[in-house]
Motif scaffolding. Sequence first.
Motif, short mmCIF file in Angstrom:
data_model
loop_
_atom_site.label_atom_id
_atom_site.label_comp_id
_atom_site.label_asym_id
_atom_site.label_seq_id
_atom_site.Cartn_x
_atom_site.Cartn_y
_atom_site.Cartn_z
N ASN A 114 -1.31 5.65 4.39
CA ASN A 114 -1.42 5.21 3.01
C ASN A 114 -2.80 5.55 2.45
O ASN A 114 -3.76 5.73 3.20
CB ASN A 114 -1.19 3.70 2.90
CG ASN A 114 0.24 3.30 3.16
OD1 ASN A 114 1.16 4.08 2.92
ND2 ASN A 114 0.45 2.09 3.65
N TYR A 115 -2.88 5.61 1.13
CA TYR A 115 -4.18 5.81 0.49
C TYR A 115 -4.94 4.48 0.49
O TYR A 115 -4.49 3.51 -0.11
CB TYR A 115 -4.00 6.33 -0.94
CG TYR A 115 -3.66 7.81 -0.98
CD1 TYR A 115 -4.59 8.75 -0.59
CD2 TYR A 115 -2.41 8.24 -1.39
CE1 TYR A 115 -4.29 10.11 -0.60
CE2 TYR A 115 -2.09 9.59 -1.42
CZ TYR A 115 -3.04 10.52 -1.02
OH TYR A 115 -2.74 11.86 -1.02
N SER B 171 0.83 -1.21 0.00
CA SER B 171 0.00 0.00 0.00
C SER B 171 0.86 1.26 0.00
O SER B 171 0.49 2.27 -0.59
CB SER B 171 -0.94 0.01 1.21
OG SER B 171 -1.92 -0.99 1.09
N VAL C 94 -5.20 8.91 -7.09
CA VAL C 94 -5.09 7.64 -6.38
C VAL C 94 -5.15 6.50 -7.39
O VAL C 94 -6.13 6.35 -8.13
CB VAL C 94 -6.21 7.49 -5.33
CG1 VAL C 94 -6.14 6.10 -4.67
CG2 VAL C 94 -6.11 8.58 -4.28
N SER D 66 0.76 4.08 -2.73
CA SER D 66 0.52 5.47 -2.31
C SER D 66 1.56 6.41 -2.90
O SER D 66 1.23 7.53 -3.31
CB SER D 66 0.52 5.55 -0.78
OG SER D 66 -0.54 4.80 -0.23
N SER E 295 0.70 7.01 -6.36
CA SER E 295 -0.44 7.93 -6.40
C SER E 295 0.01 9.38 -6.25
O SER E 295 -0.47 10.28 -6.93
CB SER E 295 -1.44 7.56 -5.29
OG SER E 295 -1.97 6.27 -5.47
#
Length: 439
Positions: A401-402, A210, A223, A214, A217
């Motif tokens: 994290n996204y 993740s 994202v 991220s 992103s």
Amino acid sequence: MSSVTSRLGLERERQLRKLFLEPVNFCLLYKGSHHGFEIETLKSKSDDQGRFILLVYLQSGAVRGGYLSKPFPKEKNGKGEAFVFSVDEQNATCFPVKDQNNAFYASTYSISFGNCLQLSSVKGKFYLTSEYDSIYGEIWKEAKSCCVEVEVHRVQDAGDLLLSPWREVTWTEMNRETLRENVVSYKPTYESLTKVKILLVGPAGAGKSSFINSIISVMYGHVTQMPIIGSHPDGFTKKLRCYDIRAEKGGQPTALTLCDVMGFGDSEETGLTLHDTLAVIKSHVPEGHKFDREAPINHNTAGYRLSPALKDKIHCAVFVLDACKVLSYSGSLEEMLKKVNSELSDLEIPHMVLLTHVDQVCHAVQEDVQYVYTSRIVQERVEKAAELVGLPVSSVFPVRNYARENVVNCNIDILLLSALSQMLQAIDDVFDFYTPSPQ
């Protein structure tokens, strides 16, 4: 109210918090420019919401307000502990109430803290009037001013927030762009090296994949939904995978490569073994290798590098730990973390800790990651993470994290990029101290 933000700003909010004996947090209930400049609307949004502050923003740039320790009064007079104040980014000045029986007054067209802070509504505009006041004292010069903005905030306990951050971060768009550009333009200080590899290791499900998603992103500006992440109790990654970080979608790779690997288990019988972990750290393992506990890595493993070149080596290792679980990780996992830490030190490979899911242990951080370094809970989890690995607290970096977001967020980006910048700096610091051999 999540889509409506206060005009107060973080620095003025910090100064205002210092007026309270206990840690508090402010929750925006009413904003004139959003809800309408009417007293009745202000009152309806503030009723039964607990103790509150009223904030008045003047055309001069001054910010004044008042606090009442009781809910917004339904009757005319409000009784209770109270004070009026002025606040800027350097300090806040408080003037306590002298007569608690007349601390606050509300009518159809006006509300006031004594006579020194009288707010009235006339034809869709708010005006602030200041006069001599025996209830709070002679504070400000007598004047009547048109208000630029008016807000009401609920004052709530925030025992998990500190008055001052334990690390300083500049939460601005400009800083985000500076941090991002530093990654894009990064070149290793060791001349014969064109790219650096950062390896992420840690328990299954901590957020290694993740984090990579991220960072991608952040660089792409949206994202991404990369197939590298997923949800499984034993972890999603089973192979050694390396990802070139690009400055933009479809663009040229930067000098940074992030490497993902199978996660550690909660016991010696699950997850990536210590033997295979050390083989990865020593760069013997080829990209794409699928880990199998029944087939330990050795000289006969396909693609095994006996003497890896500098470009194939791991230049920085990062432990990724889950803030929700650092208090309950098993003793066997802690032992493995410390053994890997010791090996990294012997190999002179810089290493640090990423602490993920910090938004899930602190409500304030969940609302805004700007609170991450004023959160007592996050601070305690950072200290525990440092203890688990055997590193100083200064080597632990909390990130978010996204996971739930559909669009990138400036503050989340800053937290992610700040951690990444520390990794790159650590690599260059090591190169400054010694000259590695090509083999």
